[in-house]
Design an enzyme around this catalytic site. Sequence first.
Site, PDB file in Angstrom:
ATOM      1  N   TYR A 142       0.830  -1.208   0.000  1.00 55.20           N
ATOM      2  CA  TYR A 142       0.000   0.000   0.000  1.00 55.20           C
ATOM      3  C   TYR A 142       0.866   1.261   0.000  1.00 55.20           C
ATOM      4  CZ  TYR A 142      -4.661  -2.010   0.708  1.00 55.20           C
ATOM      5  OH  TYR A 142      -5.854  -2.666   0.540  1.00 55.20           O
ATOM      6  N   LYS A 193       3.356 -15.317   1.984  1.00 57.78           N
ATOM      7  CA  LYS A 193       3.758 -16.209   0.893  1.00 57.78           C
ATOM      8  C   LYS A 193       5.280 -16.255   0.830  1.00 57.78           C
ATOM      9  CE  LYS A 193       1.799 -17.010  -3.101  1.00 57.78           C
ATOM     10  NZ  LYS A 193       1.426 -18.452  -3.100  1.00 57.78           N
ATOM     11  N   ASP A 226      -2.577 -18.023   0.128  1.00 55.36           N
ATOM     12  CA  ASP A 226      -3.568 -18.589  -0.801  1.00 55.36           C
ATOM     13  C   ASP A 226      -4.278 -19.777  -0.162  1.00 55.36           C
ATOM     14  OD1 ASP A 226      -1.169 -20.017  -0.887  1.00 55.36           O
ATOM     15  OD2 ASP A 226      -1.344 -20.539  -3.012  1.00 55.36           O
TER      16      ASP A 226
HETATM   17  C1  IPM Z   1     -10.482  -1.520   3.429  1.00 57.60           C
HETATM   18  C2  IPM Z   1     -10.687  -0.830   2.114  1.00 57.60           C
HETATM   19  C3  IPM Z   1      -9.533   0.117   1.863  1.00 57.60           C
HETATM   20  C4  IPM Z   1      -8.278  -0.713   1.778  1.00 57.60           C
HETATM   21  C5  IPM Z   1      -9.685   1.026   0.635  1.00 57.60           C
HETATM   22  C6  IPM Z   1     -10.964   1.815   0.679  1.00 57.60           C
HETATM   23  C7  IPM Z   1      -8.500   1.932   0.490  1.00 57.60           C
HETATM   24  O1  IPM Z   1     -10.859  -1.759   1.098  1.00 57.60           O
HETATM   25  O2  IPM Z   1     -10.368  -0.824   4.459  1.00 57.60           O
HETATM   26  O3  IPM Z   1     -10.444  -2.749   3.453  1.00 57.60           O
HETATM   27  O4  IPM Z   1      -7.927  -1.244   0.714  1.00 57.60           O
HETATM   28  O5  IPM Z   1      -7.598  -0.832   2.807  1.00 57.60           O
END
Ligand code: IPM
Length: 370
Positions: A142, A193, A226
């Site tokens: 992320y 993984k 997985d």
């Molecule tokens: C979650 C959501 C978020 C994420 C999005 C909205 C950025 O899907 O909190 O699970 O991917 O973390």
Amino acid sequence: MTTYKLLLLPGDGIGPEVMTEVEKIVGWLNRSGLASFETERDHVGGSALDAHGKPLSDETLARADAADAILLGAVGGPKWTGVAYDLRPEAGLLRLRKDLGLFANLRPALCYPALADASALKRDLVEGLDIMIVRELTGGVYFGEPKEITTLPDGSKRAVDTQVYTTAEIERIAHVAFDLARKRSGRVASAEKNNVMKTGVLWKEVVTRVHAEHYSDVALEHVLADNCAMQLVRRPKQFDVLVTDNLFGDVLSDVAAMLTGSLGMLPSASLGAADARGTRKALYEPVHGSAPDIAGKGYANPIAMIGSLAMCLRYSFGLGEAADLLESAITRALAGGARTRDIAAEGENGIDTAQMGDAILHELESVRGA
Ligand code: IPM
Ligand code: MN
């Protein structure tokens, strides 16, 4: 009694609708004398983009930093699909998580007895299900750099996301998982993984060491992510605490949500590190997103949002009694037949968002008045 400051960030889509039900419950908590909250509302996501030109303004971030806890509805929607990547609604939520250091995301997947038949799985597989997914929330793919799309000499493009984890990031989330396991059934499964990813190799190594050094009383099992997804739909009750990285946690928690009957049922807590006084920064939000397809129609399920308030009472303020009351009010409202459309029996319309909020409120009032 201490008055706590709650920052409400309803956000987009069904966020404002489900947040309204939380405000009713907060009003009841104040009236009943079980808690004392001051609330403030602000924008995040697309609604912030519309209001301030950014998915999270510096002012809102400062307000979030100063609040005792944050409740967030949801972000995103088709209205903002064309905006620049850095301005997309989700960037507001990600900035909140990152800048407030909310690295530990707790996502309990609990199957209410009354809803076992709403699950896509057979009743005996999900009845009594109680899993706690511990998702790392401020690292991994992320946030890793580089994160870009570049143009190659031949005009085609190349996209890169970077999965990165450090020892310290894995250690702290492992501690959260093991500490929680001690208060539950004493079992942790760690998913990664390591067969294809270096981050998986390090993840497994660090979790193994933290376990050996500090938590030999807890049972630890390693599972490939997985296979974990497959096991979750095959025999979900084998899991208790499940610790995993940011991306796997995102995916596996959606799977776990559906086991419980509906994505509309799952709350979550995102916690930072404890300071010297033991206080953690905290944000509470439903696992479901903004659900643009049903936004504004008034029939979204508010239970995940209300359950997030219950987690807030428990984790941020030590108000275990109020949290228990609220959670049992949800259980009783469901047992009494309250069903929004997502959990209604086939062919039935179900009640609307406000009626579900009122059903829960009614259960609270019947045990405690106010
Ligand atoms: C979650 C959501 C978020 C994420 C999005 C909205 C950025 O899907 O909190 O699970 O991917 O973390
Ligand atoms: Mn998600």
